[in-house]
Design an enzyme around this catalytic site. Structure first.
Site, PDB file in Angstrom:
ATOM      1  N   ARG A 131      32.455 104.723  66.442  1.00  0.00           N
ATOM      2  CA  ARG A 131      32.639 103.706  65.396  1.00  0.00           C
ATOM      3  C   ARG A 131      33.459 102.517  65.921  1.00  0.00           C
ATOM      4  O   ARG A 131      33.080 101.349  65.734  1.00  0.00           O
ATOM      5  CB  ARG A 131      33.332 104.383  64.208  1.00  0.00           C
ATOM      6  CG  ARG A 131      33.363 103.553  62.974  1.00  0.00           C
ATOM      7  CD  ARG A 131      33.697 104.418  61.785  1.00  0.00           C
ATOM      8  NE  ARG A 131      34.259 103.638  60.730  1.00  0.00           N
ATOM      9  CZ  ARG A 131      35.311 104.013  59.992  1.00  0.00           C
ATOM     10  NH1 ARG A 131      35.888 105.180  60.222  1.00  0.00           N
ATOM     11  NH2 ARG A 131      35.748 103.241  59.042  1.00  0.00           N
ATOM     12  N   HIS A 170      30.837  92.275  46.606  1.00  0.00           N
ATOM     13  CA  HIS A 170      30.709  93.624  46.050  1.00  0.00           C
ATOM     14  C   HIS A 170      30.093  93.539  44.651  1.00  0.00           C
ATOM     15  O   HIS A 170      30.530  92.721  43.835  1.00  0.00           O
ATOM     16  CB  HIS A 170      32.078  94.313  45.995  1.00  0.00           C
ATOM     17  CG  HIS A 170      31.987  95.706  45.479  1.00  0.00           C
ATOM     18  ND1 HIS A 170      31.565  96.754  46.270  1.00  0.00           N
ATOM     19  CD2 HIS A 170      32.199  96.219  44.246  1.00  0.00           C
ATOM     20  CE1 HIS A 170      31.539  97.858  45.551  1.00  0.00           C
ATOM     21  NE2 HIS A 170      31.921  97.558  44.314  1.00  0.00           N
ATOM     22  N   GLU A 227      25.273  86.866  42.357  1.00  0.00           N
ATOM     23  CA  GLU A 227      25.974  86.813  43.660  1.00  0.00           C
ATOM     24  C   GLU A 227      25.473  85.642  44.497  1.00  0.00           C
ATOM     25  O   GLU A 227      26.251  84.975  45.184  1.00  0.00           O
ATOM     26  CB  GLU A 227      25.696  88.090  44.469  1.00  0.00           C
ATOM     27  CG  GLU A 227      26.315  89.350  43.919  1.00  0.00           C
ATOM     28  CD  GLU A 227      25.904  90.575  44.736  1.00  0.00           C
ATOM     29  OE1 GLU A 227      25.216  90.439  45.760  1.00  0.00           O
ATOM     30  OE2 GLU A 227      26.274  91.678  44.337  1.00  0.00           O
TER      31      GLU A 227
HETATM   32  C1  GRF Z   1      24.566  93.020  47.435  1.00  0.00           C
HETATM   33  O1  GRF Z   1      24.373  93.455  46.126  1.00  0.00           O
HETATM   34  C2  GRF Z   1      26.038  93.023  47.760  1.00  0.00           C
HETATM   35  O2  GRF Z   1      26.854  92.911  46.642  1.00  0.00           O
HETATM   36  C3  GRF Z   1      26.247  94.383  48.351  1.00  0.00           C
HETATM   37  O3  GRF Z   1      25.075  94.645  49.066  1.00  0.00           O
HETATM   38  C4  GRF Z   1      23.977  93.965  48.448  1.00  0.00           C
HETATM   39  C5  GRF Z   1      23.244  93.260  49.549  1.00  0.00           C
HETATM   40  O4  GRF Z   1      21.938  92.955  49.213  1.00  0.00           O
HETATM   41  N1  GRF Z   1      27.445  94.425  49.145  1.00  0.00           N
HETATM   42  P1  GRF Z   1      21.017  92.109  50.180  1.00  0.00           P
HETATM   43  O5  GRF Z   1      20.846  92.921  51.463  1.00  0.00           O
HETATM   44  O6  GRF Z   1      21.712  90.807  50.440  1.00  0.00           O
HETATM   45  O7  GRF Z   1      19.728  91.936  49.447  1.00  0.00           O
END
Ligand code: GRF
Length: 211
Positions: free
Chosen positions: A84, A128, A193
């Protein structure tokens, strides 16, 4: 309260912050960010996309926008207990070689070790899909539905040594619709988002966020 993090310099559209985006999957958030940066000059520009798998669909979005887009898979030849951190060293080396100033975790599904976080603290942003501190972890939508939440949302935050717990930069609420399943909720939150996180990067990179 000042956190004393290394703040990215205040950027301008003429001299944008050099961003790397880390992904694990389809990268719809990355695509939204690249489109946003393509629309007009912003004070951040994606110069590197890194995926932890060569199969991450999001790599294509980077390539389509002429951004260097590479996969850095786990080094399987290294013994498991050291793999890791060895992987994070490879990623760190790519970031340094590209002179990256700010790292965005956009659907990056690995929990970073304190070693990596300490090197990028204050310059590491995550998106998130919940209203943190509610529903941290990898199953935020499922957990929100299981808890019977009527409202959830999304959070853009700085990353610290703990999971989904760093300084919150921005949040948006999303109502949970009656009878909605995990997939539908996830898609609706992603749409929010995709608007929230590029705009939050505008604020951060232009020095409008006080850390
Ligand atoms: C998003 O919903 C983000 O909040 C989470 O992972 C998802 C990513 O989706 N951390 P994508 O790969 O950008 O479609």
């Amino acid at each position: 309260m000042r956190l004393g993090y290394a703040l990215p310099r205040s950027a301008t559209p003429e001299d944008p912050i050099r961003l790397a985006v880390l992904i694990s999957g389809g990268g719809s958030g990355l695509e939204a960010l690249l489109n946003y940066q393509h629309d007009q000059p912003r004070c951040h520009r994606t110069i590197l996309v890194l995926a932890d798998s060569p199969h991450a669909g999001g790599l294509e979005h980077g390539s389509r926008h002429s951004v260097k887009s590479v996969s850095v898979p786990l080094p399987m030849k290294i013994n498991k207990s050291e793999r890791r951190v060895a992987h994070e060293h490879l990623i760190h080396d790519e970031l340094v070689a590209a002179d990256v100033e700010l790292v965005v975790l956009s659907g990056y599904m690995r929990i970073l070790t304190p070693w990596f976080v300490s090197r990028w603290k204050g310059r590491l942003v995550n998106i998130h899909p919940s209203l943190l501190p509610d529903f941290p972890g990898a199953h935020a939508h499922r957990d929100a539905l299981a808890a019977g939440a009527s409202v959830t949302g999304c959070t853009v935050h700085l990353v610290d040594e703990h999971v989904d717990s760093g300084l919150i930069l921005a949040q948006r609420q999303v109502e949970v619709l009656p009878g909605e399943d995990e997939e539908a909720l996830q898609e609706r939150i992603k749409r929010i988002e995709h608007v929230l996180y590029p705009k939050t990067l505008d604020r951060l990179c232009s020095g409008q966020v006080s850390l």
